[in-house]
Design a protein around this motif. Structure first.
Motif, PDB file in Angstrom:
ATOM      1  N   THR A   1       9.607 -49.648  53.659  1.00  0.00           N
ATOM      2  CA  THR A   1      10.494 -50.533  52.767  1.00  0.00           C
ATOM      3  C   THR A   1      10.258 -50.165  51.163  1.00  0.00           C
ATOM      4  O   THR A   1      10.642 -50.902  50.617  1.00  0.00           O
ATOM      5  N   SER A   2       9.291 -49.451  51.165  1.00  0.00           N
ATOM      6  CA  SER A   2       8.547 -48.961  49.807  1.00  0.00           C
ATOM      7  C   SER A   2       9.735 -48.114  48.975  1.00  0.00           C
ATOM      8  O   SER A   2      10.480 -47.588  49.906  1.00  0.00           O
ATOM      9  N   PRO A   3       9.598 -47.950  47.888  1.00  0.00           N
ATOM     10  CA  PRO A   3      10.716 -47.177  47.041  1.00  0.00           C
ATOM     11  C   PRO A   3      10.324 -45.606  47.605  1.00  0.00           C
ATOM     12  O   PRO A   3      11.014 -44.756  46.785  1.00  0.00           O
ATOM     13  N   VAL A   4       9.249 -45.219  48.259  1.00  0.00           N
ATOM     14  CA  VAL A   4       9.228 -43.934  48.569  1.00  0.00           C
ATOM     15  C   VAL A   4      10.101 -43.426  49.553  1.00  0.00           C
ATOM     16  O   VAL A   4      10.279 -44.309  50.691  1.00  0.00           O
ATOM     17  N   SER A   5      10.796 -42.500  49.515  1.00  0.00           N
ATOM     18  CA  SER A   5      11.841 -41.801  50.534  1.00  0.00           C
ATOM     19  C   SER A   5      11.098 -41.461  51.843  1.00  0.00           C
ATOM     20  O   SER A   5       9.773 -41.276  51.782  1.00  0.00           O
ATOM     21  N   ILE A   6      11.708 -41.465  52.766  1.00  0.00           N
ATOM     22  CA  ILE A   6      11.303 -40.947  54.156  1.00  0.00           C
ATOM     23  C   ILE A   6      10.612 -39.564  54.143  1.00  0.00           C
ATOM     24  O   ILE A   6       9.609 -39.295  54.613  1.00  0.00           O
ATOM     25  N   PRO A   7      11.650 -38.634  53.693  1.00  0.00           N
ATOM     26  CA  PRO A   7      10.944 -37.213  53.674  1.00  0.00           C
ATOM     27  C   PRO A   7       9.716 -37.167  52.916  1.00  0.00           C
ATOM     28  O   PRO A   7       8.644 -36.543  53.141  1.00  0.00           O
ATOM     29  N   ALA A   8       9.231 -37.875  51.918  1.00  0.00           N
ATOM     30  CA  ALA A   8       8.232 -38.097  51.076  1.00  0.00           C
ATOM     31  C   ALA A   8       6.982 -38.734  51.718  1.00  0.00           C
ATOM     32  O   ALA A   8       6.015 -38.125  51.596  1.00  0.00           O
ATOM     33  N   ILE A   9       7.208 -39.593  52.537  1.00  0.00           N
ATOM     34  CA  ILE A   9       6.229 -40.209  53.413  1.00  0.00           C
ATOM     35  C   ILE A   9       5.780 -39.209  54.286  1.00  0.00           C
ATOM     36  O   ILE A   9       4.544 -39.047  54.419  1.00  0.00           O
ATOM     37  N   VAL A  10       6.836 -38.590  54.882  1.00  0.00           N
ATOM     38  CA  VAL A  10       6.416 -37.545  56.069  1.00  0.00           C
ATOM     39  C   VAL A  10       5.369 -36.375  55.420  1.00  0.00           C
ATOM     40  O   VAL A  10       4.745 -36.068  55.982  1.00  0.00           O
ATOM     41  N   LEU A  11       6.033 -35.889  54.268  1.00  0.00           N
ATOM     42  CA  LEU A  11       5.402 -34.805  53.806  1.00  0.00           C
ATOM     43  C   LEU A  11       4.053 -35.071  53.286  1.00  0.00           C
ATOM     44  O   LEU A  11       3.112 -34.318  53.251  1.00  0.00           O
ATOM     45  N   GLY A  12       3.939 -36.278  52.733  1.00  0.00           N
ATOM     46  CA  GLY A  12       2.572 -36.755  52.196  1.00  0.00           C
ATOM     47  C   GLY A  12       1.727 -36.779  53.235  1.00  0.00           C
ATOM     48  O   GLY A  12       0.613 -36.272  52.874  1.00  0.00           O
ATOM     49  N   LYS A  13       1.961 -37.515  54.519  1.00  0.00           N
ATOM     50  CA  LYS A  13       1.057 -37.494  55.544  1.00  0.00           C
ATOM     51  C   LYS A  13       0.621 -36.151  56.046  1.00  0.00           C
ATOM     52  O   LYS A  13      -0.264 -35.824  56.427  1.00  0.00           O
ATOM     53  N   PHE A  14       1.740 -35.183  56.300  1.00  0.00           N
ATOM     54  CA  PHE A  14       1.475 -33.939  56.797  1.00  0.00           C
ATOM     55  C   PHE A  14       0.498 -33.025  55.830  1.00  0.00           C
ATOM     56  O   PHE A  14      -0.161 -32.369  56.206  1.00  0.00           O
ATOM     57  N   LEU A  15       0.697 -33.172  54.481  1.00  0.00           N
ATOM     58  CA  LEU A  15      -0.051 -32.485  53.813  1.00  0.00           C
ATOM     59  C   LEU A  15      -1.372 -32.911  53.733  1.00  0.00           C
ATOM     60  O   LEU A  15      -2.467 -31.975  53.635  1.00  0.00           O
ATOM     61  N   ALA A  16      -1.666 -34.219  53.959  1.00  0.00           N
ATOM     62  CA  ALA A  16      -3.054 -34.618  54.080  1.00  0.00           C
ATOM     63  C   ALA A  16      -3.618 -33.959  55.457  1.00  0.00           C
ATOM     64  O   ALA A  16      -4.896 -33.853  55.373  1.00  0.00           O
ATOM     65  N   GLU A  17      -2.866 -34.185  56.544  1.00  0.00           N
ATOM     66  CA  GLU A  17      -3.347 -33.654  57.548  1.00  0.00           C
ATOM     67  C   GLU A  17      -3.769 -32.120  57.600  1.00  0.00           C
ATOM     68  O   GLU A  17      -4.727 -31.681  57.858  1.00  0.00           O
ATOM     69  N   THR A  18      -2.701 -31.214  56.880  1.00  0.00           N
ATOM     70  CA  THR A  18      -3.282 -29.841  56.557  1.00  0.00           C
ATOM     71  C   THR A  18      -4.371 -29.705  55.494  1.00  0.00           C
ATOM     72  O   THR A  18      -5.191 -28.919  56.052  1.00  0.00           O
ATOM     73  N   VAL A  19      -4.570 -30.458  54.705  1.00  0.00           N
ATOM     74  CA  VAL A  19      -5.934 -30.463  54.046  1.00  0.00           C
ATOM     75  C   VAL A  19      -7.111 -30.610  54.580  1.00  0.00           C
ATOM     76  O   VAL A  19      -8.063 -30.198  54.709  1.00  0.00           O
ATOM     77  N   ALA A  20      -7.077 -31.826  55.657  1.00  0.00           N
ATOM     78  CA  ALA A  20      -8.140 -32.037  56.558  1.00  0.00           C
ATOM     79  C   ALA A  20      -8.421 -30.831  57.455  1.00  0.00           C
ATOM     80  O   ALA A  20      -9.784 -30.501  57.864  1.00  0.00           O
ATOM     81  N   PHE A  21      -7.384 -30.096  57.919  1.00  0.00           N
ATOM     82  CA  PHE A  21      -7.584 -29.017  58.712  1.00  0.00           C
ATOM     83  C   PHE A  21      -8.059 -27.690  57.966  1.00  0.00           C
ATOM     84  O   PHE A  21      -8.954 -26.918  58.318  1.00  0.00           O
ATOM     85  N   ALA A  22      -7.477 -27.505  56.748  1.00  0.00           N
ATOM     86  CA  ALA A  22      -7.756 -26.331  55.968  1.00  0.00           C
ATOM     87  C   ALA A  22      -9.145 -26.490  55.183  1.00  0.00           C
ATOM     88  O   ALA A  22      -9.618 -25.177  55.038  1.00  0.00           O
ATOM     89  N   ALA A  23      -9.568 -27.500  54.929  1.00  0.00           N
ATOM     90  CA  ALA A  23     -10.975 -27.735  54.136  1.00  0.00           C
ATOM     91  C   ALA A  23     -12.086 -26.944  54.590  1.00  0.00           C
ATOM     92  O   ALA A  23     -12.611 -26.313  54.147  1.00  0.00           O
ATOM     93  N   PRO A  24     -12.311 -26.940  56.045  1.00  0.00           N
ATOM     94  CA  PRO A  24     -13.247 -26.162  56.580  1.00  0.00           C
ATOM     95  C   PRO A  24     -13.081 -24.526  56.554  1.00  0.00           C
ATOM     96  O   PRO A  24     -13.860 -23.986  56.525  1.00  0.00           O
ATOM     97  N   LEU A  25     -11.928 -24.156  56.607  1.00  0.00           N
ATOM     98  CA  LEU A  25     -11.291 -23.015  56.530  1.00  0.00           C
ATOM     99  C   LEU A  25     -12.038 -22.134  55.088  1.00  0.00           C
ATOM    100  O   LEU A  25     -11.683 -20.803  54.939  1.00  0.00           O
ATOM    101  N   ALA A  26     -12.188 -22.876  54.184  1.00  0.00           N
ATOM    102  CA  ALA A  26     -12.621 -22.458  53.069  1.00  0.00           C
ATOM    103  C   ALA A  26     -13.630 -21.377  52.985  1.00  0.00           C
ATOM    104  O   ALA A  26     -14.096 -20.504  52.396  1.00  0.00           O
TER     105      ALA A  26
END
Length: 287
Positions: free
Chosen positions: A82-107
């Motif tokens: 019910t926040s002013p953030v759209s559904i695509p923004a919510i999904v994308l924000g969480k997905f990008l955070a997951e990707t960062v958690a996976f990609a950080a060790p790959l540095a």
């Protein structure tokens, strides 16, 4: 989206999930790099990444399981929806955070091919192409896990379901080989897949009747197709299995050839499962 992304990244490293998955990822990456590239003096860094793909089956579900299941367990999902953030923004924000958690060790993996150049000739293009495709493979697996997490409020169920889907995708090449051994086996495997699909539809719709209806309708179509055109059934399901072999396009890149089709495939998988995640959230918003 930026606020959700920052909150999620902070959440991974406030708890133990981010550190444990990073430590495990670095351990296996360093282990295979030391044994294959340093001890056996091989310049093929892509094979190191190939050997670590099996660790994705265990690590990536641990990253994705909390994305939406934790929100539902803590009863904060309605506040988020019910926040002013759209559904695509919510999904994308969480997905990008997951990707960062996976990609950080790959540095660390960015440095490894450069270290090998001190001992001889190394194809940096091949190494970094494999690393890029490896990142896309991990992101595709995380997109699958994000969708599963959006369907349940139990993180353990989300982990096990994602692990099950990924291991089936990992073994799909062998399953496809078994499938080509006969039309009857093809029909049996198709019925198993249909049953799983019907269960997923029933869970998403929260209706046993809907799940049963999907299974019965699909079973009738399969039986008719098996009697009328068994070759069509074989070819159709062979194509379906090829599409479900999530790890197979990366295996081709390991051979030293950068594949644009592999990149398109993984981006398509990511887009599809993020879309399905958004649809699951949209349905929950109105129920």
């Amino acid at each position: 989206m930026a606020a959700i992304f920052k909150r999620e990244v902070r959440g991974y490293y406030t708890g133990m999930v981010g550190y444990v998955t990073a430590a495990a990822s670095l351990f296996f990456l360093g282990l295979f790099f030391t044994n294959y590239n340093l001890i056996f003096a091989s310049s093929d860094f892509a094979t190191v990444l190939y050997n670590t793909t099996i660790t994705m089956l265990f690590l990536l579900p641990a990253i994705s399981m909390r994305s939406f299941a934790e929100e539902r367990r803590n009863k904060t999902d309605q506040l988020l929806l019910t926040s002013p953030v759209s559904i695509p923004a919510i999904v994308l924000g969480k997905f990008l955070a997951e990707t960062v958690a996976f990609a950080a060790p790959l540095a660390v993996g960015l440095i490894m091919p450069l270290l090998l150049t001190a001992f001889g000739s190394v194809s940096l293009v091949s190494a970094y192409s494999a690393l890029f495709t490896y990142l896309l493979l991990g992101a595709a697996c995380l997109a699958v896990g994000t969708w599963v997490s959006a369907l349940t409020e139990n993180q353990i169920i989300a982990y096990l379901a994602t692990f099950g889907l990924l291991i089936v995708a990992y073994l799909m090449n062998g399953i496809q080989t078994m499938f080509t051994s006969g039309n009857l086996l093809a029909l049996i495997v198709f019925f198993v897949v249909l049953l799983v699909a019907a269960v997923l539809v029933g869970v998403v719709c929260k209706s046993l009747t809907t799940g049963c209806a999907v299974f019965c309708a699909g079973a009738v179509m399969l039986f008719v197709l098996f009697l009328a055109r068994p070759t069509w059934l074989l070819l159709a399901f062979d194509g379906v299995l090829s599409a479900l072999a999530l790890f197979e396009p990366f295996n081709g890149v390991v051979g030293g050839m950068f594949s644009l089709s592999a990149v398109v495939y993984y981006l398509s998988v990511i887009a599809l499962f993020l879309f399905l995640t958004g649809q699951a959230l949209e349905r929950r918003r109105w129920h």
